[in-house]
Write a protein that holds these residues in place. Structure first.
Motif, PDB file in Angstrom:
ATOM      1  N   ARG A 104      43.660 -10.658  21.779  1.00 32.10           N
ATOM      2  CA  ARG A 104      43.648 -11.916  21.025  1.00 32.10           C
ATOM      3  C   ARG A 104      44.752 -11.904  19.974  1.00 32.10           C
ATOM      4  O   ARG A 104      44.890 -10.937  19.201  1.00 32.10           O
ATOM      5  N   ASN A 105      45.552 -12.966  19.960  1.00 30.37           N
ATOM      6  CA  ASN A 105      46.556 -13.157  18.920  1.00 30.37           C
ATOM      7  C   ASN A 105      45.854 -13.817  17.737  1.00 30.37           C
ATOM      8  O   ASN A 105      45.421 -14.965  17.824  1.00 30.37           O
ATOM      9  N   MET A 115      35.521  -9.459  14.203  1.00 34.44           N
ATOM     10  CA  MET A 115      36.614 -10.397  14.395  1.00 34.44           C
ATOM     11  C   MET A 115      36.998 -11.054  13.060  1.00 34.44           C
ATOM     12  O   MET A 115      38.184 -11.260  12.767  1.00 34.44           O
ATOM     13  N   THR A 156      40.378  -7.432  26.225  1.00 35.09           N
ATOM     14  CA  THR A 156      40.644  -8.816  25.862  1.00 35.09           C
ATOM     15  C   THR A 156      41.564  -8.783  24.645  1.00 35.09           C
ATOM     16  O   THR A 156      41.189  -8.259  23.596  1.00 35.09           O
ATOM     17  N   GLY A 212      45.274 -17.697  17.784  1.00 34.83           N
ATOM     18  CA  GLY A 212      43.935 -17.860  18.324  1.00 34.83           C
ATOM     19  C   GLY A 212      43.861 -17.774  19.827  1.00 34.83           C
ATOM     20  O   GLY A 212      42.772 -17.849  20.407  1.00 34.83           O
ATOM     21  N   THR A 213      44.985 -17.605  20.518  1.00 33.44           N
ATOM     22  CA  THR A 213      44.981 -17.485  21.981  1.00 33.44           C
ATOM     23  C   THR A 213      44.546 -16.084  22.380  1.00 33.44           C
ATOM     24  O   THR A 213      44.797 -15.105  21.669  1.00 33.44           O
ATOM     25  N   GLN A 214      43.898 -15.993  23.539  1.00 33.12           N
ATOM     26  CA  GLN A 214      43.466 -14.684  24.017  1.00 33.12           C
ATOM     27  C   GLN A 214      43.450 -14.662  25.537  1.00 33.12           C
ATOM     28  O   GLN A 214      43.435 -15.710  26.189  1.00 33.12           O
ATOM     29  N   LYS A 215      43.490 -13.456  26.086  1.00 29.16           N
ATOM     30  CA  LYS A 215      43.461 -13.291  27.530  1.00 29.16           C
ATOM     31  C   LYS A 215      42.933 -11.909  27.862  1.00 29.16           C
ATOM     32  O   LYS A 215      43.064 -10.972  27.069  1.00 29.16           O
ATOM     33  N   GLU A 216      42.301 -11.798  29.019  1.00 28.63           N
ATOM     34  CA  GLU A 216      41.876 -10.493  29.508  1.00 28.63           C
ATOM     35  C   GLU A 216      42.986  -9.948  30.379  1.00 28.63           C
ATOM     36  O   GLU A 216      43.527 -10.652  31.243  1.00 28.63           O
ATOM     37  N   TYR A 242      46.880  -8.593  15.927  1.00 25.62           N
ATOM     38  CA  TYR A 242      46.237  -8.659  17.247  1.00 25.62           C
ATOM     39  C   TYR A 242      44.879  -7.973  17.175  1.00 25.62           C
ATOM     40  O   TYR A 242      44.709  -6.986  16.460  1.00 25.62           O
TER      41      TYR A 242
END
Length: 409
Positions: free
Chosen positions: A385-386, A359, A383, A390-394, A368
Motif C-alpha cells: 500500500r502506498n 495502518m 499487499t 492510498g493505492t494498494q495491490k497484492e 509504504y
C-alpha cells in the motif's frame, strides 16, 4: 524531573541525521585534500593547556583530579591535543602531515546562541609545511569544507607581520592595550588612547592598515618587511584559485598564539556570535617536548555551522512499515529482513494491535505499508500500500521490492 546540565543539548533523530550528513560532507571535503581523521582523548593533563595559556585558563575549563591525584581537564579545543599526539606518536613520520578531526570540547562559559559548554569543533592541522603554499592550502581547505557543508560566509585573510611591524617600537604593555581595543573594534577608545600617548602618527598608520585591502596598500604603510614576499605569494595563490575573500590586516585575535598568516570567517544567522571559523600559522610542538615545527590549521565551530544552516529539514527517506496478523508473525519478520537487505528503513509492528490500528500508525511514519496476513503467507505474496496515494495491490515479494525501489505510485 532531572534536567540536562546548563550549556548542553539533546539531539532528536531528525537533527542527529542532519548533523551526521553535514559531518560526512565536511569529512569528504577534507579527505579530498589528503587530510585523514585522527582522534585524541576527551581529557588530557591540565598542563597541556596551561603551559601555553597560563593558569588563568583554568577558570574556563572543566578540570578535575583523578583517583591518582593527577590534574586533568576536559579538552577545551582540539589543536593542543593533536600537537601533543604528533610529539608522542608521529614526529618521525614524513612531513607534511595532514590531519583532521571532529571533537567534542568543553568550556565553562555563559551559554548563548551558537555558544555552549559542550560543543563540537571540526579542525585540521597541516604540520611541517612552513611555506606560503602551506598557508594557502589551509585557507583553501577551510573554504572547501564550509562550502561543502552549505555554509554562506565571509572569509577574511590577513597576516600578523604588518601589525607587528607598526607596533615594534612600543612597550609590551602598550601593545597589549592596543590589541585589546582592536579586538573589540573600539576605534573611539583606540583614538583616545593614542592621543593620550601622543602617538598621532601611529594612529594614522593603524587606521590605514585596518582599511587596507591589497598588499600594495599594506606595504605602502609598513614599508618593506621580511615577510612581504611570503604574504604576496599566499595572496596570489588564493586569487588564482578564484577564492572569494577580503584581505584584513586588522585581525589581532590570537596574536600571542599565531605566528604569521591568520584568517577568520563570519556566517549568516548567528547574530553577534557570528564567527564560524578561525585559524592561522603557529608553532606549538616545542612546548610539548617536540621539534620547533611550523604548522597551520583552523577550527570550525560545528554547532555554529548547524545554526547557520537553519531549520532541520524533514528527512526524505523511504520508510516501509510491515503490518501483520498474529498467525503471520514469522512471515512478517522474514519480509522485514528482505526489505532491510535491499536498503530500506523498515519498521515492523511490535505491539498487540489490530491491522486497522497498525495502518493508522503507519500513516504517520511510513511511505509504504506491507501487509502480511494468513492469505499472503499461504501464497507467498504481500499487499503493498502506498500511504501517500492510498493505492494498494497484492503482488509477489519481488514485485513489492521493485515497486518500492521505483517509488510505485
Amino acid at each position: 524531573m532531572i534536567q540536562r546540565p546548563r550549556g548542553t543539548r539533546d539531539f532528536l533523530p531528525d537533527e542527529m541525521e542532519f548533523r551526521r550528513n553535514t559531518e560526512m560532507k565536511m569529512r569528504k571535503a577534507a579527505r579530498q585534500w589528503g587530510y585523514r581523521e585522527v582522534c585524541t582523548p576527551t581529557f588530557e593533563t591540565q598542563e597541556l593547556y596551561t603551559i601555553r595559556s597560563g593558569e588563568g585558563i583554568i577558570k574556563e575549563m572543566y578540570t578535575f583530579e583523578d583517583k591518582g591525584g593527577r590534574a586533568l581537564a576536559l579538552r577545551p579545543e582540539g589543536t593542543a591535543a593533536v600537537l601533543r599526539m604528533y610529539v608522542n606518536e608521529a614526529k618521525v613520520l614524513a612531513k607534511p602531515l595532514r590531519w583532521c578531526y571532529l571533537s567534542d570540547c568543553y568550556r565553562y562559559e555563559r551559554p548563548q546562541k551558537g555558544r555552549y559548554r559542550q560543543f563540537w569543533q571540526f579542525g585540521a592541522e597541516l604540520i611541517g609545511a612552513d611555506t606560503p603554499e602551506g598557508d594557502a592550502e589551509a585557507i583553501l581547505l577551510a573554504d572547501d569544507i564550509l562550502r561543502a557543508a552549505g555554509v554562506t560566509y565571509d572569509l577574511h585573510v590577513g597576516h600578523l607581520s604588518p601589525m607587528r611591524a607598526i607596533l615594534r617600537d612600543l612597550p609590551e604593555d602598550r601593545k597589549r592595550t592596543i590589541m585589546a581595543l582592536l579586538d573589540k573594534k573600539n576605534m573611539e577608545g583606540l583614538e583616545e588612547t593614542l592621543d593620550s600617548w601622543h602617538l598621532e602618527d601611529l594612529e594614522s598608520s593603524l587606521k590605514g592598515l585596518l582599511e587596507a585591502d591589497t598588499t600594495d596598500d599594506v606595504f605602502a604603510i609598513t614599508g618593506p618587511i621580511p615577510e612581504q614576499e611570503r604574504i604576496e605569494s599566499m595572496v596570489n595563490v588564493l586569487e588564482n584559485e578564484g577564492t572569494v575573500f577580503r584581505q584584513n590586516y586588522g585581525i589581532v585575535r590570537g596574536l600571542d598564539y599565531y605566528t604569521g598568516m591568520v584568517f577568520e570567517g563570519f556566517a549568516e544567522n548567528l547574530g553577534a556570535e557570528n564567527q564560524i571559523i578561525g585559524g592561522g600559522a603557529y608553532r606549538l610542538a616545542h612546548l610539548f617536548g617536540g621539534d620547533d615545527v611550523g604548522s597551520c590549521g583552523f577550527g570550525i565551530g560545528f554547532d555554529r555551522v548547524m545554526v547557520s544552516l537553519g531549520d532541520v529539514p524533514v528527512p526524505d527517506e523511504t520508510v516501509v512499515a510491515v503490518l501483520y496478523t498474529p498467525e503471520a508473525r514469522e512471515y512478517a519478520f522474514s519480509l522485514s529482513r528482505k526489505f532491510r537487505d535491499t536498503g530500506f528503513r523498515t519498521e515492523i509492528n511490535l505491539l498487540s494491535r489490530g491491522i486497522g490500528a497498525q495502518m493508522k500508525h503507519a500513516a504517520k511514519t511510513a511511505r509504504y505499508a506491507v501487509l502480511a496476513g494468513d492469505r499472503e503467507m499461504q501464497s507467498g505474496t504481500v499487499t503493498l500500500r502506498n500511504m501517500k496515494t492510498g493505492t494498494q495491490k497484492e503482488c509477489s515479494v519481488a514485485e513489492a521490492l521493485h515497486g518500492v525501489s521505483q517509488e510505485w505510485q
